[in-house]
Write a protein that holds these residues in place. Structure first.
Motif, PDB file in Angstrom:
ATOM      1  N   UNK A 209       0.932  -1.057  -0.050  1.00 58.49           N
ATOM      2  CA  UNK A 209      -0.171   0.002   0.104  1.00 58.49           C
ATOM      3  C   UNK A 209       0.904   1.398   0.082  1.00 58.49           C
ATOM      4  N   UNK A 210       0.486   2.357  -0.333  1.00 59.07           N
ATOM      5  CA  UNK A 210       1.202   3.721  -0.226  1.00 59.07           C
ATOM      6  C   UNK A 210       0.331   4.698   0.523  1.00 59.07           C
ATOM      7  N   UNK A 211       1.201   5.456   1.128  1.00 57.09           N
ATOM      8  CA  UNK A 211       0.650   6.382   2.136  1.00 57.09           C
ATOM      9  C   UNK A 211       0.017   7.540   1.409  1.00 57.09           C
ATOM     10  N   UNK A 212       0.318   7.951   0.217  1.00 57.44           N
ATOM     11  CA  UNK A 212      -0.001   8.988  -0.490  1.00 57.44           C
ATOM     12  C   UNK A 212      -0.317   8.406  -1.779  1.00 57.44           C
ATOM     13  N   UNK A 213      -1.848   8.091  -1.760  1.00 55.19           N
ATOM     14  CA  UNK A 213      -2.174   7.347  -2.985  1.00 55.19           C
ATOM     15  C   UNK A 213      -2.292   8.185  -4.323  1.00 55.19           C
ATOM     16  N   UNK A 214      -2.483   9.712  -4.158  1.00 58.58           N
ATOM     17  CA  UNK A 214      -2.327  10.434  -5.310  1.00 58.58           C
ATOM     18  C   UNK A 214      -1.258  10.470  -5.945  1.00 58.58           C
ATOM     19  N   UNK A 215      -0.027  10.086  -5.351  1.00 60.58           N
ATOM     20  CA  UNK A 215       1.349   9.991  -6.124  1.00 60.58           C
ATOM     21  C   UNK A 215       1.216   8.605  -6.907  1.00 60.58           C
ATOM     22  N   UNK A 216       0.780   7.760  -6.391  1.00 59.53           N
ATOM     23  CA  UNK A 216       0.838   6.372  -7.025  1.00 59.53           C
ATOM     24  C   UNK A 216      -0.152   6.897  -8.304  1.00 59.53           C
ATOM     25  N   UNK A 217      -1.043   7.352  -8.301  1.00 60.37           N
ATOM     26  CA  UNK A 217      -1.763   7.692  -9.516  1.00 60.37           C
ATOM     27  C   UNK A 217      -0.803   8.699 -10.394  1.00 60.37           C
ATOM     28  N   UNK A 218      -0.429   9.309  -9.917  1.00 55.55           N
ATOM     29  CA  UNK A 218       0.700  10.418 -10.892  1.00 55.55           C
ATOM     30  C   UNK A 218       1.533   9.502 -11.525  1.00 55.55           C
ATOM     31  N   UNK A 219       2.106   8.645 -10.886  1.00 59.22           N
ATOM     32  CA  UNK A 219       3.215   7.544 -11.308  1.00 59.22           C
ATOM     33  C   UNK A 219       2.549   6.626 -12.641  1.00 59.22           C
ATOM     34  N   UNK A 220       1.643   6.176 -11.990  1.00 59.37           N
ATOM     35  CA  UNK A 220       0.812   5.287 -12.941  1.00 59.37           C
ATOM     36  C   UNK A 220       0.620   5.739 -14.215  1.00 59.37           C
ATOM     37  N   UNK A 221      -0.081   7.126 -14.204  1.00 61.07           N
ATOM     38  CA  UNK A 221      -0.387   7.878 -15.225  1.00 61.07           C
ATOM     39  C   UNK A 221       0.462   8.031 -16.341  1.00 61.07           C
ATOM     40  N   UNK A 222       1.792   8.529 -15.700  1.00 62.22           N
ATOM     41  CA  UNK A 222       2.838   8.771 -16.557  1.00 62.22           C
ATOM     42  C   UNK A 222       3.883   7.540 -17.054  1.00 62.22           C
ATOM     43  N   UNK A 223       3.340   6.313 -16.669  1.00 57.54           N
ATOM     44  CA  UNK A 223       3.833   5.193 -16.857  1.00 57.54           C
ATOM     45  C   UNK A 223       3.115   4.238 -18.292  1.00 57.54           C
ATOM     46  N   UNK A 224       1.893   5.186 -18.778  1.00 56.98           N
ATOM     47  CA  UNK A 224       1.323   4.598 -19.819  1.00 56.98           C
ATOM     48  C   UNK A 224       1.118   5.654 -21.054  1.00 56.98           C
ATOM     49  N   UNK A 225       0.862   5.220 -22.017  1.00 57.21           N
ATOM     50  CA  UNK A 225       0.980   6.298 -23.363  1.00 57.21           C
ATOM     51  C   UNK A 225      -0.364   5.795 -24.265  1.00 57.21           C
ATOM     52  N   UNK A 226      -1.044   6.539 -24.877  1.00 55.17           N
ATOM     53  CA  UNK A 226      -2.011   6.323 -25.932  1.00 55.17           C
ATOM     54  C   UNK A 226      -1.178   5.993 -27.218  1.00 55.17           C
ATOM     55  N   UNK A 227      -1.994   4.924 -27.644  1.00 50.32           N
ATOM     56  CA  UNK A 227      -1.256   4.447 -28.962  1.00 50.32           C
ATOM     57  C   UNK A 227      -2.099   3.737 -29.729  1.00 50.32           C
ATOM     58  N   UNK A 228      -2.638   4.095 -31.024  1.00 50.17           N
ATOM     59  CA  UNK A 228      -3.579   3.685 -31.906  1.00 50.17           C
ATOM     60  C   UNK A 228      -4.874   3.120 -31.283  1.00 50.17           C
ATOM     61  N   UNK A 229      -5.311   4.477 -30.412  1.00 49.34           N
ATOM     62  CA  UNK A 229      -6.787   4.473 -29.737  1.00 49.34           C
ATOM     63  C   UNK A 229      -6.806   3.533 -28.575  1.00 49.34           C
TER      64      UNK A 229
END
Length: 331
Positions: A209-229
């Motif tokens: 678990x993480x103490x600051x869930x918003x930071x996990x959301x931030x890192x997760x979002x920037x671990x992904x990218x859009x590609x071909x829809x």
């Protein structure tokens, strides 16, 4: 200053896809992302390397990097706290984040990445020697870097690197996994129809678990990218094409102790990968002069659990080193 803020002009890193209107985000985080920074790419051996840069070019140099399959934004809300006193670069390791894969994914090639990015961005100019701050897998690569180039760096801060007595490590692997950071380099990354479907698949390793869930959301979002829809992971499967020999981890403690130059260890008090026994082991094999600092209530992912305590700890280590007699020659 209020603990929480609601703003209309959020920094670009705070995308509504993961952050909504940002009203739940603490002021310190938003303020950190507003600190001026340079974002860019440099080409090294024909491949683009992604980096961020903060601070004053005339100040001492810090070189920061992340753990396996992560990216430089792990330090995007940490590095700004050093911008007044340092020139800081945080970069994506090859094949991770927004850096293209290049060359080999083996240990020697990973070590060379630190010298390559430092040279490309002029961190060695005027006799400067950067201090490395690295997390987890990045710390192992950093130890290789300082061993390969002992005169190039002023020191390395090792952040929650997996170090265990060999007998403890064997037991951990048998219980938790067959091989750390394993994957199939010949299998393409999976695509997901929506961001929500991809986000559901994002997990930390080791799980916690993480103490600051918003930071996990931030890192997760920037671990992904859009590609071909669709949505997919940024990292290249080629990062799994590495030796990853068990002896590399079985000897990690000795590698750290024997690595040249100044070293410090920062770890989470609840970490599964570096415990009090790990600290005792480091002492047993000759690392009595290496500061080992515990961040209470933090697990392996220090910056997601106790980000401000992590900042304070790093500041303390750097301040102690800065006050040492050899500082002027090293920075």
């Amino acid at each position: 200053m209020n603990d929480m803020t609601s703003v209309n002009d959020l920094p670009a890193d705070i995308d509504p896809i993961w952050a909504g209107d940002g009203s739940h985000l603490p002021e310190w985080f938003i303020t950190a992302l507003r600190v001026p920074r340079e974002e860019g790419y440099v080409e090294i051996t024909g491949a683009k390397v992604h980096y961020f840069r903060w601070g004053n070019r005339d100040k001492p140099k810090l070189l920061m990097t992340h753990g396996f399959l992560a990216h430089a934004r792990c330090f995007a809300f940490i590095a700004p706290f050093f911008a007044q006193d340092y020139d800081i670069v945080a970069f994506d390791l090859a094949g991770m984040g927004d850096s293209e894969m290049r060359g080999s994914a083996g240990a020697a090639a990973r070590g060379k990445e630190f010298v390559e990015i430092a040279e490309a961005l002029g961190l060695f100019a005027d006799g400067h020697k950067p201090t490395i701050i690295a997390h987890s897998f990045g710390s192992g690569a950093a130890l290789t870097a300082v061993t390969q180039s002992p005169d190039a760096f002023a020191g390395v801060v090792v952040c929650d690197l997996m170090i265990m007595r060999p007998e403890m490590l064997d037991g951990y692997w048998n219980k938790e996994r067959s091989s750390p950071g394993s994957g199939n380099p010949d299998k393409p990354n999976r695509h997901y129809p929506t961001y929500e479907a991809a986000r559901e698949r994002y997990v930390l390793s080791p799980p916690q678990p993480v103490a600051e869930p918003f930071l996990l959301d931030y890192i997760a979002y920037h671990s992904l990218c859009r590609e071909e829809g669709s949505w997919t992971w940024k990292f290249s499967p080629e990062v799994f094409r590495r030796s990853n020999k068990p002896e590399e981890w079985l000897t990690m403690g000795k590698r750290l102790v024997q690595a040249p130059g100044r070293k410090a260890i920062v770890h989470g008090g609840n970490s599964m990968l570096f415990s009090q026994d790990s600290a005792d082991y480091i002492r047993d094999i000759g690392g009595n002069d290496i500061p080992i600092i515990t961040i209470p209530e933090a697990s392996h992912h220090l910056m997601l659990d106790q980000p401000l305590a992590f900042v304070a700890t790093l500041r303390s280590v750097l301040a102690c080193w800065k006050s040492s007699p050899e500082y002027e020659q090293q920075c």
